[in-house]
Design a protein around this motif. Sequence first.
Motif, PDB file in Angstrom:
ATOM      1  N   ASP A   1       9.929   7.514  -3.273  1.00  0.00           N
ATOM      2  CA  ASP A   1       9.928   8.928  -2.866  1.00  0.00           C
ATOM      3  C   ASP A   1      11.289   9.608  -3.056  1.00  0.00           C
ATOM      4  O   ASP A   1      11.426  10.807  -2.784  1.00  0.00           O
TER       5      ASP A   1
ATOM      6  N   MET B   1       7.038  -6.393   7.659  1.00  0.00           N
ATOM      7  CA  MET B   1       6.290  -5.918   6.484  1.00  0.00           C
ATOM      8  C   MET B   1       6.363  -4.397   6.375  1.00  0.00           C
ATOM      9  O   MET B   1       6.521  -3.848   5.281  1.00  0.00           O
TER      10      MET B   1
ATOM     11  N   VAL C   1       0.369  -1.881  -1.598  1.00  0.00           N
ATOM     12  CA  VAL C   1       0.682  -1.522  -2.994  1.00  0.00           C
ATOM     13  C   VAL C   1      -0.463  -0.688  -3.595  1.00  0.00           C
ATOM     14  O   VAL C   1      -0.230   0.342  -4.235  1.00  0.00           O
TER      15      VAL C   1
ATOM     16  N   LEU D   1      -0.420  -6.813   2.179  1.00  0.00           N
ATOM     17  CA  LEU D   1       0.595  -6.541   1.139  1.00  0.00           C
ATOM     18  C   LEU D   1      -0.046  -5.904  -0.081  1.00  0.00           C
ATOM     19  O   LEU D   1       0.444  -4.897  -0.607  1.00  0.00           O
TER      20      LEU D   1
HETATM   21  C1  FPP Z   1       5.483   5.515   4.042  1.00  0.00           C
HETATM   22  O1  FPP Z   1       4.716   6.573   3.577  1.00  0.00           O
HETATM   23  C2  FPP Z   1       5.121   4.285   3.228  1.00  0.00           C
HETATM   24  C3  FPP Z   1       4.178   3.373   3.531  1.00  0.00           C
HETATM   25  C4  FPP Z   1       3.422   3.450   4.806  1.00  0.00           C
HETATM   26  C5  FPP Z   1       3.821   2.231   2.632  1.00  0.00           C
HETATM   27  C6  FPP Z   1       4.605   2.169   1.326  1.00  0.00           C
HETATM   28  C7  FPP Z   1       4.133   1.044   0.443  1.00  0.00           C
HETATM   29  C8  FPP Z   1       4.735   0.704  -0.687  1.00  0.00           C
HETATM   30  C9  FPP Z   1       5.954   1.380  -1.200  1.00  0.00           C
HETATM   31  C10 FPP Z   1       4.170  -0.429  -1.490  1.00  0.00           C
HETATM   32  C11 FPP Z   1       5.095  -1.597  -1.536  1.00  0.00           C
HETATM   33  C12 FPP Z   1       4.965  -2.373  -0.285  1.00  0.00           C
HETATM   34  C13 FPP Z   1       5.613  -3.528   0.000  1.00  0.00           C
HETATM   35  C14 FPP Z   1       5.334  -4.233   1.256  1.00  0.00           C
HETATM   36  C15 FPP Z   1       6.596  -4.100  -0.913  1.00  0.00           C
HETATM   37  P1  FPP Z   1       5.237   8.072   3.495  1.00  0.00           P
HETATM   38  O2  FPP Z   1       6.099   8.237   2.299  1.00  0.00           O
HETATM   39  O3  FPP Z   1       4.030   8.922   3.557  1.00  0.00           O
HETATM   40  O4  FPP Z   1       6.021   8.235   4.846  1.00  0.00           O
HETATM   41  P2  FPP Z   1       7.540   8.585   5.090  1.00  0.00           P
HETATM   42  O5  FPP Z   1       7.586  10.054   5.242  1.00  0.00           O
HETATM   43  O6  FPP Z   1       7.889   7.856   6.360  1.00  0.00           O
HETATM   44  O7  FPP Z   1       8.340   8.120   3.934  1.00  0.00           O
END
Ligand code: FPP
Length: 462
Positions: free
Chosen positions: A212, A200, A267, A263
Amino acid sequence: MRRWPSPRHLEAVVRPPPTIISRKYSAEAHAAPGTSAALLPFPKPDPFKLLAPQLSELRLSLLSLLESGHPSLSQITRYYFLHPSKQIRPLIVLLFSRATNGLGREWEKKLWESEREGAGGRAEELDQPLTRPDVLNDWNPAMPTNTANFNTVFSLRPLAPHRPLVPTYSAPKHRAPPKLYSPTYVLPTQTRLAQIVEMMHTASLLHDDVIDESSLRRGSPSAPAAFGNKLSVLGGNFVLGRASGALSRLGDPEVTDLIASVLSNLVEGEILQTKEVRTNAETKKEGDVKGEHTVRCKDAWNIYLQKTYLKTASLMAKGARAAVTLGGCKEGEIWREIAYAYGRNLGIAFQLVDDILDYDSASATLGKPGGADLQLGLATGPALYAWEEHPEMGELIQRKFEKAGDVGQARDYVSRSSALQRTRELAQRYADKAKEVLSELPESEAKSALEVLTERVIGRKS
Ligand code: FPP
Ligand code: MG
């Protein structure tokens, strides 16, 4: 308010007796000459080293859950598992399983199911579909099934033979006092749960890197950079599909409920993150500065911490609680509450440190572009603290650091304030609370490793 039976009275009985905890793991093994061994805590184990073989095996074996008949799909779904994460989520699941197995009211039943063919708790059974293969049509070459032929109309099929009778567990009349079962034993369902939470998390990263527009993940090209946005989103959905099937095969509706809710939390967290921060830059011009500013800051903090729970801590908290539930802990038993409280506090501490690291230019050299949050228009903990000390920061936050020079200006406000220090102190408070809630658990190596994990989260550099 619900009152939990205090586990204090259990302490004497839950302390693992020497027959169960080998001398290698016992407090006595580490006693200095002349000290009272029973009073010594377990030495501080490195949680990642302690479970390194299990985490590695878990990651490799989950690749077979992701096989599909489409090589391009398999390539993307495996991609992030081949560049492994820190695996902190499965680590928490495995450590809580070890730290609580044996304590729950229904532990004997869960153990019995894991040993009895047809009872649904054996490792092989967790790979078996619950629905007949020609209806499921979920082709996984790693798990051969009869894929139906699509060249003709679908005729009514003969009824599938009845499933063999599921053996039923009969609980013993008298239950032995709860005690830890073993320092290392984890049920097959708990190992599978550890894989599901990692799946997940990975699915969410496949989506997150599209949102992002990240070009890098863990020092390598991100999935969207390597395969494009469409395949990343579809790949993430495919991983979620397989994780959902595996979740249903755990056979525990409460765990399904808990994990499915993560989940929606992920979102919701992502949506909350995009919400405008109401800084009230306009009322500043009207002279209503002080009180309004404080209210706005509080409001923004509330949303930020809620977002942090939803996006990061929810999976850790509910994953830990689900692990303990699979070990037979039921409503009214404190072990599940400990697991949730630990995961929730640890998860928030973890994200606060992540948000500090984003201001650290050195993190750019670790495969993560420093300052990514400001570039994305996000006001995280450090920016919110800086705003408390420099009200001018409000205008930048409001326009999501969009104007030329805003990002540099915001970094300047942060560095000329105590924002980073205060964010670190806040993270420390959450980590301390995570450690504190563990105090009710019986002593074990896994409990010590969970304690050490709270220190690692604060001390991490990447
Ligand atoms: C990383 O954050 C992202 C998450 C912890 C969760 C992201 C959730 C979604 C995109 C919603 C959709 C979810 C599913 C299961 C389909 P960050 O951008 O702060 O960390 P990073 O620097 O590692 O990218
Ligand atoms: Mg991201």
